[in-house]
Design an enzyme around this catalytic site. Structure first.
Site, mmCIF file in Angstrom:
data_model
loop_
_atom_site.group_PDB
_atom_site.id
_atom_site.type_symbol
_atom_site.label_atom_id
_atom_site.label_comp_id
_atom_site.label_asym_id
_atom_site.label_seq_id
_atom_site.Cartn_x
_atom_site.Cartn_y
_atom_site.Cartn_z
ATOM 1 N N PRO A 160 -15.658 -29.174 8.633
ATOM 2 C CA PRO A 160 -14.222 -29.473 8.604
ATOM 3 C C PRO A 160 -13.785 -30.062 9.930
ATOM 4 O O PRO A 160 -14.068 -29.508 10.987
ATOM 5 C CB PRO A 160 -13.581 -28.097 8.366
ATOM 6 N N CYS A 210 -11.988 -23.058 15.489
ATOM 7 C CA CYS A 210 -11.251 -24.151 16.108
ATOM 8 C C CYS A 210 -10.878 -23.783 17.551
ATOM 9 O O CYS A 210 -10.268 -22.739 17.790
ATOM 10 C CB CYS A 210 -9.989 -24.472 15.315
ATOM 11 N N ASN A 260 -24.461 -25.226 13.292
ATOM 12 C CA ASN A 260 -23.566 -26.348 13.566
ATOM 13 C C ASN A 260 -23.578 -26.643 15.065
ATOM 14 O O ASN A 260 -23.730 -25.747 15.876
ATOM 15 C CB ASN A 260 -22.155 -25.981 13.083
ATOM 16 N N GLY A 261 -23.414 -27.935 15.394
ATOM 17 C CA GLY A 261 -23.303 -28.327 16.794
ATOM 18 C C GLY A 261 -24.405 -29.261 17.234
ATOM 19 O O GLY A 261 -25.585 -28.891 17.232
ATOM 20 N N GLY A 284 -20.783 -32.714 11.799
ATOM 21 C CA GLY A 284 -19.399 -33.135 11.973
ATOM 22 C C GLY A 284 -19.288 -34.514 12.569
ATOM 23 O O GLY A 284 -19.338 -35.521 11.872
ATOM 24 N N ARG A 285 -19.178 -34.582 13.899
ATOM 25 C CA ARG A 285 -18.876 -35.850 14.555
ATOM 26 C C ARG A 285 -19.933 -36.921 14.296
ATOM 27 O O ARG A 285 -19.615 -38.107 14.268
ATOM 28 C CB ARG A 285 -18.717 -35.617 16.058
#
Length: 341
Positions: free
Chosen positions: A16, A100, A201-202, A225-226
Site C-alpha cells: 500500500p 506508516c 518488505n523493504g 512498493g516503490r
C-alpha cells in the site's frame, strides 16, 4: 500463499502506497503478475466515509479478488467500525496500518506510532478481528519505533494471538523512515516464532533481491512498493525468476508505451480530467526515468494541463524512441539527469 480462503496466484504483494496504489495501479500490477494488491490506507474516521477521496481509495470495482482495503487509525472502536463499513462495501480482506512513518499519521498516534503502545496494539487487533469474523484481517508494521525498541517479535505474537491471518513487516524502524538499508534478520526471527504467513518488505527491487530476501528470512512472500512505480512488470519478472532461475528479457519501448497508454486511460476514467492529469504526471515520470531524453520530457510534462496535450507528448516521446531503435535500460541516474541536477 493463502490468506483466509484466498489462495493467491503467487507470493508477490503490492505494498500500500499513499497516492499510488489506487484501483488503476492495483489492477495493472495484478495483470502484470502480482498475487495481491493492498489499497491506499483509508481513514477510520466515520465522518470521512462519504468524502470522494475516501470512496475512491476503497473503490474495487472490476478488480480481481481478493480485494484488500487498508485502514488506519488509533481508536479500537473506530477501526472496528471502519472494518465493518469497508467489508459491507466489498472489501474481502482488511489490512491494518501500523507501519506508516508519516508525521501527520504518527502525530495522531496511528501508523507506526502504535508500536510504542503494545497494549493498544492488542486492543486494536482484537477489536477489528472481532468486528469482521468472516473476513481475514492482516497487519502491516515495521521493526519497531527506533533501534532501541525493536519490538516486532512481540507485536507478531500479539498479532497471532489476536487472530491476525498474515503479517507484513517492513525491514526498517519508524525513525529510519525510508533511509538506510532494510534489515531482514528480525523478519527471519519472527518467521520462526509464529505460524501465520509472514511477508517481507523493504528494498526489494530486483528478482535476485526477492529470492535473497525469501531465502534469508524464510518468509512466505515479499511485498514490493516503490520498485513497482513505473515498472509494474517487475512482478512478472520476479515470478518468472523464482520459478525458473532465469530472467525474462526487459520490455521493449513499444510495450512500455502501450502499458503506459492503458494506465493513463484508466487514470483519466477513474479521476476525471483535472485530477487525472495531475495524478498521471508522476506515473509518466516513473515510466520514463532512465530512458534517453527523459529529463527534458518530464520537465515539459509537468506543464501540460490537458489530457490531449499529455497524450500527444507521450506518443511523440515514445515514437521518437522507437524510431531511434532504443530499448529500455534502467540506470540510477542517466547522464542527462546528472547534468540537469
Amino acid at each position: 500463499m493463502q490468506i483466509g480462503p484466498y489462495k493467491l496466484r503467487n507470493n508477490l504483494v503490492v505494498a500500500p502506497m499513499a497516492g499510488v496504489t489506487d484501483r488503476p495501479f492495483r489492477q495493472l500490477c495484478k495483470r502484470m503478475g502480482a498475487g495481491m494488491a493492498v489499497s491506499e490506507m483509508v481513514t477510520s474516521n466515520s465522518l470521512l466515509y462519504g468524502s470522494e477521496k475516501t470512496k475512491r481509495r476503497a473503490n474495487h470495482e472490476g478488480e480481481p479478488e481478493p480485494k484488500v482495503v487498508q485502514i488506519a487509525g488509533a481508536e479500537p472502536k473506530m477501526l472496528a467500525e471502519a472494518a465493518r463499513y469497508n467489508v459491507e462495501n466489498g472489501a474481502q480482506i482488511i489490512d491494518i496500518n501500523m507501519g506508516c512513518p508519516a508525521k501527520k499519521i504518527c502525530n495522531v498516534m496511528a501508523g507506526s506510532a502504535l508500536l510504542r503502545d503494545e497494549p493498544l496494539v492488542a486492543q486494536i487487533l482484537e477489536a477489528v478481528v472481532k468486528a469482521v469474523p468472516d473476513v481475514p484481517v492482516t497487519l502491516k508494521t515495521r521493526l519497531g519505533w527506533n533501534n532501541e525498541n525493536l519490538n516486532v517479535p512481540r507485536v507478531a505474537r500479539i498479532a497471532e494471538e489476536s487472530g491476525i491471518q498474515a503479517l507484513a513487516i517492513h525491514g526498517r524502524t519508524r525513525c529510519q523512515l525510508y533511509t538506510g538499508d532494510a534489515k531482514y534478520d528480525l523478519i527471519a526471527e519472527v518467521k520462526q516464532a509464529v505460524r501465520i504467513p509472514i511477508i517481507a518488505n523493504g528494498d526489494i527491487t530486483t528478482p535476485e533481491k526477492a529470492k535473497l530476501v525469501l531465502d534469508m528470512t524464510g518468509a512466505d512472500g515479499v511485498m514490493i512498493g516503490r520498485a513497482a512505480q513505473g515498472r509494474p512488470w517487475i512482478f512478472r519478472e520476479i515470478e518468472h525468476y523464482l520459478a525458473t532461475g532465469t530472467h525474462l528479457p526487459p520490455p521493449e519501448v513499444a510495450e512500455i508505451h502501450q502499458v503506459l497508454l492503458d494506465h493513463l486511460d484508466d487514470l483519466y476514467s477513474f479521476y476525471g480530467e483535472v485530477t487525472g492529469v495531475r495524478v498521471a504526471r508522476k506515473h509518466i515520470s516513473w515510466y520514463t526515468k532512465g530512458l534517453a531524453g527523459s529529463a527534458n520530457f518530464r520537465h515539459l510534462m509537468n506543464q501540460l494541463p490537458t489530457i490531449e496535450e499529455q497524450m500527444k507528448a507521450v506518443n511523440e516521446f515514445f515514437g521518437h524512441l522507437q524510431q531511434q531503435g532504443l530499448h529500455l535500460h534502467y540506470v540510477e541516474q542517466d547522464q542527462e539527469e546528472a547534468l540537469a541536477a
